[in-house]
Scaffold this motif. Structure first.
Motif, PDB file in Angstrom:
ATOM      1  N   GLU A 137     -35.965  -8.993   1.610  1.00 40.57           N
ATOM      2  CA  GLU A 137     -34.836  -9.162   0.997  1.00 40.57           C
ATOM      3  C   GLU A 137     -34.753  -9.193  -0.390  1.00 40.57           C
ATOM      4  O   GLU A 137     -35.885  -9.566  -0.951  1.00 40.57           O
ATOM      5  CB  GLU A 137     -34.095 -10.758   1.338  1.00 40.57           C
ATOM      6  CG  GLU A 137     -32.712 -10.804   0.809  1.00 40.57           C
ATOM      7  CD  GLU A 137     -32.250 -12.530   1.153  1.00 40.57           C
ATOM      8  OE1 GLU A 137     -31.537 -13.102   0.463  1.00 40.57           O
ATOM      9  OE2 GLU A 137     -32.368 -12.519   2.422  1.00 40.57           O
ATOM     10  N   VAL A 138     -33.801  -8.182  -0.992  1.00 41.62           N
ATOM     11  CA  VAL A 138     -33.861  -8.335  -2.296  1.00 41.62           C
ATOM     12  C   VAL A 138     -32.224  -8.481  -2.811  1.00 41.62           C
ATOM     13  O   VAL A 138     -31.524  -7.749  -2.416  1.00 41.62           O
ATOM     14  CB  VAL A 138     -34.058  -6.748  -2.862  1.00 41.62           C
ATOM     15  CG1 VAL A 138     -33.886  -6.512  -4.430  1.00 41.62           C
ATOM     16  CG2 VAL A 138     -35.379  -6.507  -2.441  1.00 41.62           C
ATOM     17  N   GLU A 139     -32.124  -9.440  -3.690  1.00 47.64           N
ATOM     18  CA  GLU A 139     -30.799  -9.826  -4.141  1.00 47.64           C
ATOM     19  C   GLU A 139     -30.694  -9.196  -5.684  1.00 47.64           C
ATOM     20  O   GLU A 139     -31.378  -9.352  -6.532  1.00 47.64           O
ATOM     21  CB  GLU A 139     -30.885 -11.407  -4.431  1.00 47.64           C
ATOM     22  CG  GLU A 139     -29.598 -12.176  -4.983  1.00 47.64           C
ATOM     23  CD  GLU A 139     -28.372 -11.638  -4.092  1.00 47.64           C
ATOM     24  OE1 GLU A 139     -27.350 -10.908  -4.727  1.00 47.64           O
ATOM     25  OE2 GLU A 139     -28.400 -11.837  -2.994  1.00 47.64           O
ATOM     26  N   VAL A 140     -29.523  -8.251  -5.711  1.00 51.62           N
ATOM     27  CA  VAL A 140     -29.506  -7.448  -7.076  1.00 51.62           C
ATOM     28  C   VAL A 140     -27.847  -8.002  -7.369  1.00 51.62           C
ATOM     29  O   VAL A 140     -27.410  -6.877  -8.162  1.00 51.62           O
ATOM     30  CB  VAL A 140     -29.696  -6.077  -6.988  1.00 51.62           C
ATOM     31  CG1 VAL A 140     -30.887  -5.887  -6.496  1.00 51.62           C
ATOM     32  CG2 VAL A 140     -28.736  -5.567  -5.551  1.00 51.62           C
ATOM     33  N   SER A 141     -27.392  -8.900  -6.952  1.00 50.96           N
ATOM     34  CA  SER A 141     -26.122  -9.198  -7.303  1.00 50.96           C
ATOM     35  C   SER A 141     -25.661  -9.190  -8.887  1.00 50.96           C
ATOM     36  O   SER A 141     -26.974  -9.664  -9.528  1.00 50.96           O
ATOM     37  CB  SER A 141     -25.592 -10.538  -6.994  1.00 50.96           C
ATOM     38  OG  SER A 141     -25.314 -10.586  -5.438  1.00 50.96           O
ATOM     39  N   LEU A 149     -23.114   2.039  -9.278  1.00 50.16           N
ATOM     40  CA  LEU A 149     -23.503   3.169  -8.211  1.00 50.16           C
ATOM     41  C   LEU A 149     -22.925   2.742  -6.859  1.00 50.16           C
ATOM     42  O   LEU A 149     -22.471   3.820  -6.129  1.00 50.16           O
ATOM     43  CB  LEU A 149     -25.080   3.094  -8.188  1.00 50.16           C
ATOM     44  CG  LEU A 149     -25.707   3.931  -7.242  1.00 50.16           C
ATOM     45  CD1 LEU A 149     -25.531   5.504  -7.467  1.00 50.16           C
ATOM     46  CD2 LEU A 149     -27.054   3.597  -6.949  1.00 50.16           C
ATOM     47  N   MET A 150     -22.804   1.564  -6.415  1.00 49.17           N
ATOM     48  CA  MET A 150     -22.302   1.288  -5.290  1.00 49.17           C
ATOM     49  C   MET A 150     -20.611   1.518  -5.280  1.00 49.17           C
ATOM     50  O   MET A 150     -20.312   2.122  -4.253  1.00 49.17           O
ATOM     51  CB  MET A 150     -22.537  -0.124  -4.644  1.00 49.17           C
ATOM     52  CG  MET A 150     -22.044  -0.407  -3.410  1.00 49.17           C
ATOM     53  SD  MET A 150     -22.694  -2.400  -2.807  1.00 49.17           S
ATOM     54  CE  MET A 150     -21.965  -3.181  -4.116  1.00 49.17           C
ATOM     55  N   SER A 151     -20.115   1.051  -6.337  1.00 49.97           N
ATOM     56  CA  SER A 151     -18.691   1.463  -6.387  1.00 49.97           C
ATOM     57  C   SER A 151     -18.230   2.838  -6.318  1.00 49.97           C
ATOM     58  O   SER A 151     -17.306   3.054  -5.671  1.00 49.97           O
ATOM     59  CB  SER A 151     -18.064   0.871  -7.673  1.00 49.97           C
ATOM     60  OG  SER A 151     -18.214  -0.654  -7.499  1.00 49.97           O
ATOM     61  N   ALA A 152     -18.998   3.660  -7.062  1.00 50.99           N
ATOM     62  CA  ALA A 152     -18.893   5.026  -7.285  1.00 50.99           C
ATOM     63  C   ALA A 152     -19.310   5.916  -6.155  1.00 50.99           C
ATOM     64  O   ALA A 152     -18.325   6.870  -5.733  1.00 50.99           O
ATOM     65  CB  ALA A 152     -19.562   5.670  -8.407  1.00 50.99           C
ATOM     66  N   ASN A 153     -20.426   5.599  -5.367  1.00 44.36           N
ATOM     67  CA  ASN A 153     -20.808   6.228  -4.289  1.00 44.36           C
ATOM     68  C   ASN A 153     -21.172   5.627  -3.014  1.00 44.36           C
ATOM     69  O   ASN A 153     -21.659   6.295  -2.125  1.00 44.36           O
ATOM     70  CB  ASN A 153     -22.293   6.967  -4.797  1.00 44.36           C
ATOM     71  CG  ASN A 153     -21.774   7.746  -6.166  1.00 44.36           C
ATOM     72  OD1 ASN A 153     -21.128   8.560  -6.216  1.00 44.36           O
ATOM     73  ND2 ASN A 153     -22.839   7.459  -7.161  1.00 44.36           N
ATOM     74  N   ASP A 174     -20.282  -7.414  -1.452  1.00 44.17           N
ATOM     75  CA  ASP A 174     -19.011  -7.632  -2.192  1.00 44.17           C
ATOM     76  C   ASP A 174     -18.468  -7.333  -3.322  1.00 44.17           C
ATOM     77  O   ASP A 174     -18.821  -8.039  -4.390  1.00 44.17           O
ATOM     78  CB  ASP A 174     -18.481  -9.198  -1.865  1.00 44.17           C
ATOM     79  CG  ASP A 174     -17.141  -9.581  -1.814  1.00 44.17           C
ATOM     80  OD1 ASP A 174     -16.331  -8.514  -2.635  1.00 44.17           O
ATOM     81  OD2 ASP A 174     -16.620 -10.770  -2.112  1.00 44.17           O
ATOM     82  N   PRO A 175     -18.249  -5.901  -3.819  1.00 43.64           N
ATOM     83  CA  PRO A 175     -18.269  -5.664  -5.079  1.00 43.64           C
ATOM     84  C   PRO A 175     -17.107  -6.235  -6.035  1.00 43.64           C
ATOM     85  O   PRO A 175     -17.428  -6.310  -6.955  1.00 43.64           O
ATOM     86  CB  PRO A 175     -17.738  -3.952  -4.978  1.00 43.64           C
ATOM     87  CG  PRO A 175     -18.182  -3.655  -3.418  1.00 43.64           C
ATOM     88  CD  PRO A 175     -17.936  -4.965  -2.734  1.00 43.64           C
ATOM     89  N   ALA A 176     -16.161  -6.711  -5.351  1.00 53.46           N
ATOM     90  CA  ALA A 176     -15.231  -7.517  -6.087  1.00 53.46           C
ATOM     91  C   ALA A 176     -15.618  -8.767  -6.812  1.00 53.46           C
ATOM     92  O   ALA A 176     -15.464  -9.256  -7.701  1.00 53.46           O
ATOM     93  CB  ALA A 176     -13.985  -7.921  -5.160  1.00 53.46           C
TER      94      ALA A 176
END
Length: 186
Positions: A137-141, A149-153, A174-176
């Protein structure tokens, strides 16, 4: 100990930063010695120390540590922490860390990485390194570049940069709410 350094800083305000770092180094040594008496399976808590960067000389006394928390320590580089090959859990949350998140892949026993609240990236490279087999597990919040990167692609772009083969990894996000966790299914 802390009170002594604070008094000295009041008497010599031009070197306040120096005394803050000296206090953090002293606290690190004291916490390390206390940890050594409890055993290697116990978590070494260096949370909140104003370290900014860890001196290579500080690593040998904590060699063998399996669980380390250096969250909110003001760290700007992982540096000597990457020499602690026994690490299984590493908490570096809410520091000033930047660079490629995959630097931690050199830690062969790492199972859990909490890197939330930093400025890590997943840089685009031809051959991304593979995460260690032990990593679960890797937490990158709250890492802006990874969330961007996640929002765009999409989540697939994060996975592609994180692990070249996929390796059973999934993104829980959860990007928001600026949340992003990578988990390997067993």
């Amino acid at each position: 100990v802390a009170e002594g350094y604070q008094r000295i800083a009041e008497l010599d305000p031009l070197r306040k930063g120096f005394y803050r770092e000296a206090e953090a180094s002293c606290q690190l040594r004291l916490r390390s010695m206390a940890w050594l008496t409890r055993g290697f399976d116990e978590r070494l808590d260096l949370n909140g120390l104003a370290l900014r960067q860890l001196s290579p000389a500080m690593v040998p006394p904590i060699f063998g540590v399996r669980r380390l928390d250096v969250s909110r320590a003001g760290l700007t580089v992982l540096g000597p922490l990457l020499q602690l090959s026994s690490l299984q859990e590493l908490v570096v949350a809410e520091n000033g860390l930047a660079g490629d998140l995959r630097e931690v892949f050199c830690l062969p026993r790492l199972r859990l990485l909490d890197a939330r609240g930093n400025a890590f990236q997943l840089r685009e490279v031809t051959e991304p390194p593979s995460p260690p087999d032990s990593l679960r597990e890797v937490e990158v919040s709250a890492n802006p570049a990874i969330l961007d990167l996640m929002s765009a692609n999409g989540e697939e772009a994060v996975l592609a940069r994180f692990s070249r083969s996929g390796g059973g990894w999934a993104v829980c996000s959860d990007p928001a709410a600026s949340r992003c966790t990578l988990r390997r299914s067993l």
